[in-house]
Design a protein around this motif. Structure first.
Motif, PDB file in Angstrom:
ATOM      1  N   MET A   1      11.226 -12.893  23.274  1.00  0.00           N
ATOM      2  CA  MET A   1      11.337 -13.837  24.714  1.00  0.00           C
ATOM      3  C   MET A   1      11.387 -13.018  25.958  1.00  0.00           C
ATOM      4  O   MET A   1      12.174 -12.137  26.015  1.00  0.00           O
ATOM      5  N   SER A   2      10.681 -13.431  26.748  1.00  0.00           N
ATOM      6  CA  SER A   2      10.658 -12.743  28.108  1.00  0.00           C
ATOM      7  C   SER A   2      11.811 -13.302  29.193  1.00  0.00           C
ATOM      8  O   SER A   2      12.421 -14.134  29.050  1.00  0.00           O
ATOM      9  N   ARG A   3      12.264 -12.273  29.670  1.00  0.00           N
ATOM     10  CA  ARG A   3      13.236 -12.478  30.909  1.00  0.00           C
ATOM     11  C   ARG A   3      12.696 -13.456  32.104  1.00  0.00           C
ATOM     12  O   ARG A   3      11.498 -13.364  32.360  1.00  0.00           O
ATOM     13  N   PRO A   4      13.526 -14.437  32.679  1.00  0.00           N
ATOM     14  CA  PRO A   4      13.100 -14.953  33.547  1.00  0.00           C
ATOM     15  C   PRO A   4      12.714 -14.384  34.866  1.00  0.00           C
ATOM     16  O   PRO A   4      13.575 -13.242  35.177  1.00  0.00           O
ATOM     17  N   THR A   5      11.827 -14.918  35.911  1.00  0.00           N
ATOM     18  CA  THR A   5      11.392 -14.160  37.034  1.00  0.00           C
ATOM     19  C   THR A   5      12.504 -14.410  38.178  1.00  0.00           C
ATOM     20  O   THR A   5      13.499 -15.342  38.023  1.00  0.00           O
ATOM     21  N   ARG A   6      12.696 -13.725  39.133  1.00  0.00           N
ATOM     22  CA  ARG A   6      13.452 -14.081  40.322  1.00  0.00           C
ATOM     23  C   ARG A   6      13.258 -15.561  40.673  1.00  0.00           C
ATOM     24  O   ARG A   6      14.449 -16.155  41.067  1.00  0.00           O
ATOM     25  N   ARG A   7      12.101 -15.676  40.874  1.00  0.00           N
ATOM     26  CA  ARG A   7      11.498 -17.045  41.326  1.00  0.00           C
ATOM     27  C   ARG A   7      12.315 -18.319  40.552  1.00  0.00           C
ATOM     28  O   ARG A   7      12.917 -19.000  41.151  1.00  0.00           O
ATOM     29  N   VAL A   9      15.025 -18.182  38.602  1.00  0.00           N
ATOM     30  CA  VAL A   9      16.319 -18.010  38.736  1.00  0.00           C
ATOM     31  C   VAL A   9      16.747 -18.598  40.102  1.00  0.00           C
ATOM     32  O   VAL A   9      17.759 -19.576  39.896  1.00  0.00           O
ATOM     33  N   LEU A  10      16.019 -18.337  40.990  1.00  0.00           N
ATOM     34  CA  LEU A  10      16.270 -18.743  42.318  1.00  0.00           C
ATOM     35  C   LEU A  10      16.305 -20.601  42.324  1.00  0.00           C
ATOM     36  O   LEU A  10      16.978 -21.344  42.680  1.00  0.00           O
ATOM     37  N   TYR A  11      15.050 -20.973  41.738  1.00  0.00           N
ATOM     38  CA  TYR A  11      14.665 -22.281  41.576  1.00  0.00           C
ATOM     39  C   TYR A  11      15.656 -22.920  40.713  1.00  0.00           C
ATOM     40  O   TYR A  11      16.163 -24.386  40.929  1.00  0.00           O
ATOM     41  N   GLY A  12      16.059 -22.544  39.673  1.00  0.00           N
ATOM     42  CA  GLY A  12      17.261 -23.032  38.728  1.00  0.00           C
ATOM     43  C   GLY A  12      18.619 -23.069  39.443  1.00  0.00           C
ATOM     44  O   GLY A  12      19.283 -24.119  39.262  1.00  0.00           O
ATOM     45  N   SER A  13      19.068 -22.100  40.188  1.00  0.00           N
ATOM     46  CA  SER A  13      19.993 -22.008  41.016  1.00  0.00           C
ATOM     47  C   SER A  13      20.113 -23.134  41.952  1.00  0.00           C
ATOM     48  O   SER A  13      21.091 -23.891  42.113  1.00  0.00           O
TER      49      SER A  13
END
Length: 160
Positions: A1-7, A9-13
């Motif tokens: 499973m790959s890690r989420p990108t900063r983008r 994480v930012l959209y999710g937040s």
């Protein structure tokens, strides 16, 4: 499973924050409705005979002067003088605290210290100690403030 990108994480937040911001008024309204529905300890609707609407058609609350949980609480209409009987006070300290109660319809004191109270448009009352809780009378509000203070002294409010 790959890690989420900063983008991602930012959209999710941002989406989570938007959901909280949009849900807060609904949650607050539900809490306020429950607070008004409570009738114990003087919570809820205006005193018997009270009307909702402008402050002009609501009855004046009754003066009170009693010991409650070891604290002296008193309240009276602001225009009737410095004491519940309008006779001018409880000694030197009351004379020092006495004076115009600008914007206050009703004076409430706990152990001879002013508790700033405000009447809402619906006839309920709030104070600086119980600012987000409505009470049907200043007497019920003063008793609740004593319970919240748990023996602590009121801190004077400096205005102007």
């Amino acid at each position: 499973m790959s890690r989420p990108t900063r983008r991602q994480v930012l959209y999710g937040s941002a989406a989570s924050l938007a959901g909280v911001v949009l849900a807060a008024p609904v949650a607050h309204a539900a809490h306020a409705d429950r607070a008004v529905e409570r009738s114990a300890d003087g919570h809820g609707h205006p005193a018997a005979g009270g009307h909702s609407g402008s402050g002009h058609d609501m009855p004046e609350p009754e003066p009170f002067d009693e010991m409650y949980q070891g604290r002296h609480i008193a309240g009276w209409p602001a225009d009737s003088g410095d004491s519940p009987g309008g006779q001018g006070g409880h000694g030197k300290r009351a004379q020092r605290l006495a004076g115009p109660h600008d914007g206050m319809d009703f004076v409430v004191r706990i152990d001879n210290d002013d508790l700033h109270v405000m009447r809402n448009a619906d006839g309920t009352w709030i104070s600086l100690v119980n600012h987000y809780e409505k009470f049907s009378t200043p007497h019920a509000l003063a008793r609740a403030a004593v319970r919240v203070l748990q023996g602590a002294d009121l801190v004077p409010v400096i205005t102007g």
